[in-house]
Design an enzyme around this catalytic site. Sequence first.
Site, PDB file in Angstrom:
ATOM      1  N   ARG A  22      -5.588   9.708  -6.470  1.00 52.82           N
ATOM      2  CA  ARG A  22      -4.622   9.039  -7.338  1.00 52.82           C
ATOM      3  C   ARG A  22      -5.240   8.791  -8.715  1.00 52.82           C
ATOM      4  O   ARG A  22      -6.425   8.485  -8.815  1.00 52.82           O
ATOM      5  CB  ARG A  22      -4.179   7.697  -6.734  1.00 52.82           C
ATOM      6  CG  ARG A  22      -3.191   7.853  -5.598  1.00 52.82           C
ATOM      7  CD  ARG A  22      -2.669   6.519  -5.108  1.00 52.82           C
ATOM      8  NE  ARG A  22      -3.700   5.739  -4.454  1.00 52.82           N
ATOM      9  CZ  ARG A  22      -4.406   4.794  -5.022  1.00 52.82           C
ATOM     10  NH1 ARG A  22      -4.167   4.429  -6.271  1.00 52.82           N
ATOM     11  NH2 ARG A  22      -5.341   4.147  -4.352  1.00 52.82           N
ATOM     12  N   HIS A  55       1.573  -2.994   0.899  1.00 56.03           N
ATOM     13  CA  HIS A  55       0.613  -1.943   1.265  1.00 56.03           C
ATOM     14  C   HIS A  55      -0.053  -2.360   2.579  1.00 56.03           C
ATOM     15  O   HIS A  55      -1.204  -2.798   2.597  1.00 56.03           O
ATOM     16  CB  HIS A  55      -0.419  -1.830   0.131  1.00 56.03           C
ATOM     17  CG  HIS A  55      -1.292  -0.626   0.212  1.00 56.03           C
ATOM     18  ND1 HIS A  55      -2.538  -0.579  -0.361  1.00 56.03           N
ATOM     19  CD2 HIS A  55      -1.118   0.581   0.798  1.00 56.03           C
ATOM     20  CE1 HIS A  55      -3.086   0.603  -0.152  1.00 56.03           C
ATOM     21  NE2 HIS A  55      -2.240   1.318   0.555  1.00 56.03           N
ATOM     22  N   SER A  70      -6.908   0.994  -0.286  1.00 59.96           N
ATOM     23  CA  SER A  70      -7.000   2.391   0.162  1.00 59.96           C
ATOM     24  C   SER A  70      -8.401   2.692   0.688  1.00 59.96           C
ATOM     25  O   SER A  70      -9.397   2.233   0.113  1.00 59.96           O
ATOM     26  CB  SER A  70      -6.711   3.320  -1.013  1.00 59.96           C
ATOM     27  OG  SER A  70      -5.530   2.910  -1.650  1.00 59.96           O
ATOM     28  N   CYS A 113      -9.874   1.660   3.372  1.00 61.13           N
ATOM     29  CA  CYS A 113     -10.593   0.532   3.974  1.00 61.13           C
ATOM     30  C   CYS A 113     -10.201   0.384   5.442  1.00 61.13           C
ATOM     31  O   CYS A 113     -10.292  -0.713   6.000  1.00 61.13           O
ATOM     32  CB  CYS A 113     -10.337  -0.750   3.204  1.00 61.13           C
ATOM     33  SG  CYS A 113     -11.125  -0.776   1.591  1.00 61.13           S
ATOM     34  N   THR A 127      -5.538   3.107   8.574  1.00 57.03           N
ATOM     35  CA  THR A 127      -5.136   4.070   9.611  1.00 57.03           C
ATOM     36  C   THR A 127      -5.964   3.843  10.873  1.00 57.03           C
ATOM     37  O   THR A 127      -5.446   3.929  11.992  1.00 57.03           O
ATOM     38  CB  THR A 127      -5.263   5.513   9.083  1.00 57.03           C
ATOM     39  OG1 THR A 127      -4.567   5.587   7.837  1.00 57.03           O
ATOM     40  CG2 THR A 127      -4.664   6.524  10.047  1.00 57.03           C
ATOM     41  N   ARG A 145      -7.624  14.773   3.253  1.00 53.43           N
ATOM     42  CA  ARG A 145      -6.519  14.109   3.950  1.00 53.43           C
ATOM     43  C   ARG A 145      -5.908  14.964   5.047  1.00 53.43           C
ATOM     44  O   ARG A 145      -5.982  16.187   5.013  1.00 53.43           O
ATOM     45  CB  ARG A 145      -5.407  13.808   2.927  1.00 53.43           C
ATOM     46  CG  ARG A 145      -5.810  12.845   1.815  1.00 53.43           C
ATOM     47  CD  ARG A 145      -5.758  11.433   2.281  1.00 53.43           C
ATOM     48  NE  ARG A 145      -6.242  10.484   1.297  1.00 53.43           N
ATOM     49  CZ  ARG A 145      -5.755   9.251   1.186  1.00 53.43           C
ATOM     50  NH1 ARG A 145      -4.788   8.828   1.964  1.00 53.43           N
ATOM     51  NH2 ARG A 145      -6.268   8.424   0.304  1.00 53.43           N
TER      52      ARG A 145
END
Length: 622
Positions: free
Chosen positions: A98, A267, A289, A291, A294, A406
Amino acid sequence: MKGLLLKSGLKSFDFREVLSGKVPNEMRIWFQNKELVRRISETAALCTPSEIRLCDGSIEEYESLCRDLVSKGVFIPLNPERRPGSYLCRSDPADVARVEEATFICSKNKEDAGPTNNWQDPAEMNKTLDRLFAGCMKGRILYVIPFCMGPLASPFSIIGVQITDSPYVVCSMKIMTNMGTAALEKLGPEGRFIPCIHSVGKPLQEGEKDVPWPSNAIQKYIVHFPEERKVRSFGSGYGGNALLGKKSVALRIASVIGKEEGWLAEHMLIIGVTNPEGRKKYIAAAFPSQCGKTNLALLSSKLPGWKVECVGDDIAWIRPGKDGRLHALNPEAGFFGVAPGTSYASNPYAMETIAKNTIFTNVALTGDKDVWWEGMTKEIPSPLIDWTGDLYNPASGKPAAQSNARFTVSKMQCPILDPASNDPRGVPLSAILFGGRRSSTIPLVYQSCSWEEGVFLGASVSSETTAAATGVVGKVRHDPFAMLPFCGYNMGDYFAHWLEIGKRIKNPPPVFYVNWFRKNAEGRFIWPGFGDNIRVLKWIFEREEGVSNYTETSIGLVPSKDALDLSGIATEVDVNALFSISSEDWKKEEKEIESYFALFGKKLPEALANRLEELKLRLAKS
Ligand code: OXD
Ligand code: MN
């Protein structure tokens, strides 16, 4: 636009003729919404593509696009025996994350974007973008992707239409959203949608050969117009910049809609945790992000009888329900997860999820055409092709997979998908967690004593930066509510909105702060994380029931000695180090928070300033 080819499925038409009223029957659904037709015509006229393709979201369309990408050398099909239906894609090495410095919130007033967002006057920005978009799709196909964020049956879902010149984006949107004719049907003739215009920003001149990953090396803009509810993204094909349903619509634009309508776009992952007696509670957790959202969302429990199921891994839309509780809905249909570090040892459910039908971006390729990344296995396979397409040399010291590599995969493949993952009304929340990546200062877990204090915890999140965004990695930065890159309006107003939501519900869930990433003096993690995080979830679950024991400290409630279930833990854990609260470190932390809060000036809600004063007093006494 004379002679501009318009394709839908296998049929081709002349766009101008269709526009002038000769709409074939099978295309009526595309031409019933006047605003949609206007957007397509306007974008085609500006961007001058060679063809327009209306994407119906069918599996046949997805497969045909994948075949096309394979024939152009963009997708590498993986070994069908080992990874059926899956592809590897390599991005341009300069387009891997990003671009926060190029992400804008263009509200009419600068103050509405606030001190944490890049801002430009919307009219000026539109002029700049019009210049960049002019002719930018020359030699390319313009794809029209209607999509629905949230279950099709949900009254809370949001419809968007993304126009893009990237077939990689079309395939990824198919996985990440409810895309195609079903979304169009929901939109109907009068429905409103969020227009999202995206281009990789690389027109093709006559006879010019395309590159596998077109992007614009010089100009990148990810721009949000909150009042107009519109997104324009130029120059990047990377997921977070280009799959506009995700960060742009479901977070930045949705956060503005949520502020107006009385809900929250966050988020956050959402999980269901079931205890050995079969009682289930849903928990939402916000971490920046990379951290471990998922990983926590797909946790494989190390405590017998305890089970985690996944509702979502990245975004939660949270609304006060009539029952006086908060309800959370996952607006996404897939996972766009970080590959490095994922393994059968650390996260077996994630590995099972990506066993087939997955698009991998920027991972390494093994000799037998499977994927690999750092942390997947102890041994490095040989031969191995690195993410740039070169033969990998471990002695180089460089990683074989890009650190923000990813996987893109449908959540329906997740073996522990919660049965309520597509519930149109969402799930009731029993706890909210905030956290970051902090090697010192922050204990493994602590609880706030009230909603206001919980909001203070969210506002004070800081975390070490990661490879999810371009820039330096490992620098501690404030990332309130893990929303720093994703809040579509003034962060001070956002804090106030959180406080307001708490006032509107009878039973706000308890709020906790967690930190899996604390390190010892030798720089080693002191908590094993992953499946062992269930031990922390158990304490949280039982705190919500008022059962587990706690000790009051100057920063909040921590598990009292022996309250954290460490039974059967495979590694020795230094509990004192995990929970130590150094007053010296915390006085620094308090100063840090104070100077950060100053950024918001008058927009900082008094309740948060008061919570900070209380913390200072408690620390002064400690
Ligand atoms: C993501 C991110 O891709 O937060 O989810 O960057
Ligand atoms: Mn994210």
